[in-house]
Write a protein that holds these residues in place. Structure first.
Motif: not given
Length: 429
Positions: A23-26, A235-244, A261-272, A293-296
Motif C-alpha cells: 500500500r503506497v501513498t503517491a 484561496r487555499d488549494w489542496a493537492v490530490e495524489p499524482d496519478l501518473s 493499493t494507491v491510497l487516496g486515489w480521487p473518485q473524480d480527477s482531470t488528471q490524464p 484507494g485504488m487496488t490493482v
C-alpha cells in the motif's frame, strides 16, 4: 543561477523476490501543484497550497515566483503566500527542466514591472518555446529570444485579447496563457489552429482551477478558450495524489502478478494519469476501487495492449515497460509530440528496450513492441536521459529483469521525492 547536477552513480534496480504487494501513498500532483502556486501568486492575496510534493519541479516553481518578488514560505508539503502588491521585474527565473515553469511563468512575468530573464537546464534550451513567446508578442508583450535563454520586458500590464496558436506540440502552451489571462487588460482568447492538441485533460484541469479561483472561462467552442479579465481570488488549494506517478507503483503489481493499493486515489480527477486504469485492465489486470484507494492485481501473464495515449502521453514510458514484458504484441499510438518532452521519449524507449534485447519499432506517432526475452548488459546501464519517467520505467523493468541498473535515478526528484526509498519500501526492504 542555474543548477549544475553532478554525474550520478548508476543505481541497481532491485529485483522483486516475488509478487509485489503493498500500500503506497503517491506524492501530490505536480500538475495541480504548479497551477495552484501560479494562481496563488497572481491573486496577490494570502493563500496556501497543501499536499505539494517536495520535488524539483515544485522547488523550481517556488523559486520562479520568488524571483518575481512573491513572498512565499515553504513548510514541508505546505506552501504559504503572503499578500503583495504585484510582480517585480529585474530578476532571473531558473526553469530547470520543468515544462510548467518554462511555459506557465512567462505569461505571468509580462505583468512584472521590469525585465525578467529566463534560462534552464541544457535540455530545456532545446525544448520548443516559440509558440508561447510569439503569442505573448501578439498580445502586446516585449520578448527577446525564441527559446531559452530569453528575456521578457514587463511593463506592469499587457493588452491581451485574441491570439491564434498551434498547440499541437504541447497543451502547456494553452494552459500557460489561460492561467494568467484574467490579469490582462482585455483578458485572453486562445484559438488553436493545427493538429489535435495533446493532453487535453491538462487544459481541462487549468480551466477547472481557474473557475475555482473565480475566473470566468468559456470553453464551449472546440479549440477556443476565452478568459474574461478580472481578479483571481486568493484561496487555499489542496493537492490530490499524482496519478501518473502512482501509475508506476500500480504497474509494479501488474508485471509481478502482485497487488498494490494507491491510497487516496480521487473518485473524480482531470488528471490524464487516470487512464492507466483502463490500460492495466486491457493488459489483464484486475482494477478495484475501494474506500481507501485504488487496488490493482496483476495477472499470471500480461497481455499486449493497443492504446492511444494522445491525451495521457506522460504514461508512455510506464506503458512501454509493461508492453516489453507482455506475452503479445503492443502498440502505443498518438504520442508523436513526446519527442519534444524532457528527452525524445520515443527514441529513448526504443533504444533502451532494444538494449535489453527487446523488439521495438518506432512509428511516426509511437511504438510497436513485440514479445522478446530481456536481459541486462553488465556494461550498459539503462539510460534515463535526465528524464524522470525514463528512470522509473527502468526501475519497473528491473523488478523482473536481473541486473538492470539505471544510470541516473536522481532525476526522479523532478516529481517523486525519494523515489529509491519509496520503491524499496514497496518491496519490503
Amino acid at each position: 543561477m542555474r543548477e549544475h547536477r553532478r554525474v550520478p552513480t548508476p543505481w541497481n534496480a532491485p529485483l522483486a523476490p516475488g509478487p509485489v504487494r503493498g500500500r503506497v501513498t503517491a506524492p501530490g500532483s505536480k500538475s495541480v501543484t504548479n497551477r495552484a502556486l501560479l494562481l496563488a501568486a497572481l491573486s496577490g492575496g494570502a493563500a496556501t497550497v497543501t499536499g505539494a510534493p517536495a520535488s524539483r519541479d515544485t522547488a523550481l516553481m517556488v523559486g520562479a515566483l520568488r524571483a518575481l518578488g512573491v513572498p512565499i514560505e515553504v513548510d514541508g508539503e505546505r506552501i504559504a503566500f503572503s499578500a503583495h502588491e504585484g510582480l517585480r521585474g529585474c530578476g532571473t527565473v531558473d526553469c530547470g527542466l520543468a515544462g510548467t515553469v518554462m511555459r506557465f511563468v512567462p505569461p505571468a512575468a509580462v505583468l512584472a514591472d521590469g525585465p525578467v530573464a529566463f534560462d534552464g537546464d541544457p535540455r530545456a534550451r532545446e525544448r520548443p518555446m516559440a509558440t508561447v513567446l510569439d503569442a505573448l508578442r501578439a498580445l502586446g508583450a516585449g520578448v527577446d529570444g525564441e527559446r531559452l535563454p530569453f528575456t521578457l520586458h514587463g511593463t506592469g500590464s499587457v493588452p491581451g485579447g485574441n491570439v491564434v496558436i498551434d498547440a499541437s506540440a504541447s497543451s502547456q502552451f494553452v494552459s500557460g496563457l489561460l492561467l494568467s489571462g484574467a490579469r490582462y487588460d482585455k483578458g485572453v482568447t486562445v484559438h488553436h489552429d493545427g493538429k489535435p492538441v495533446p493532453s487535453l485533460p491538462h487544459i481541462a484541469m487549468s480551466v477547472d482551477m481557474l473557475r475555482a479561483a473565480g475566473v470566468e472561462v468559456d470553453d464551449s467552442e472546440p479549440d477556443t478558450w476565452r478568459v474574461a479579465p478580472g481578479r483571481i481570488a486568493a484561496r487555499d488549494w489542496a493537492v490530490e495524489p499524482d496519478l501518473s506517478n502512482a501509475a508506476v507503483f500500480l504497474a509494479a503489481a501488474a508485471i509481478t502478478g502482485g497487488e498494490v493499493t494507491v491510497l487516496g486515489w480521487p473518485q473524480d480527477s482531470t488528471q490524464p494519469g487516470a487512464k492507466i486504469l483502463s490500460v492495466l485492465a486491457e493488459a489483464g489486470c484486475t482494477v478495484a476501487p475501494g474506500p481507501d484507494g485504488m487496488t490493482v492485481r496483476g495477472p499470471d501473464a500480461l497481455a499486449g495492449v493497443d492504446v492511444d495515449l494522445h491525451d495521457a502521453s506522460e504514461l508512455t514510458p510506464t506503458v512501454a515497460a509493461l508492453a516489453a514484458l507482455a506475452t503479445g504484441p503492443s502498440r502505443i499510438r498518438g504520442v508523436a509530440h513526446i519527442r519534444g518532452h524532457e528527452t525524445d521519449r520515443i527514441a529513448a524507449l526504443a533504444t533502451e528496450i532494444t538494449a535489453l534485447g527487446g523488439a521495438v519499432t518506432e512509428t511516426p506517432d509511437g511504438l510497436e513492441i513485440r514479445p522478446a526475452a530481456l536481459s541486462a548488459r553488465p556494461d550498459r546501464p539503462w539510460g534515463a536521459y535526465a528524464d524522470h519517467r525514463m528512470a522509473t520505467a527502468g526501475a519497473l523493468l528491473g523488478l523482473v529483469v536481473p541486473g538492470v541498473a539505471v544510470d541516473d535515478i536522481t532525476c526522479t526528484d523532478k516529481t517523486i521525492p525519494d523515489f529509491p526509498d519509496r520503491w524499496a519500501a514497496l518491496l519490503g526492504r
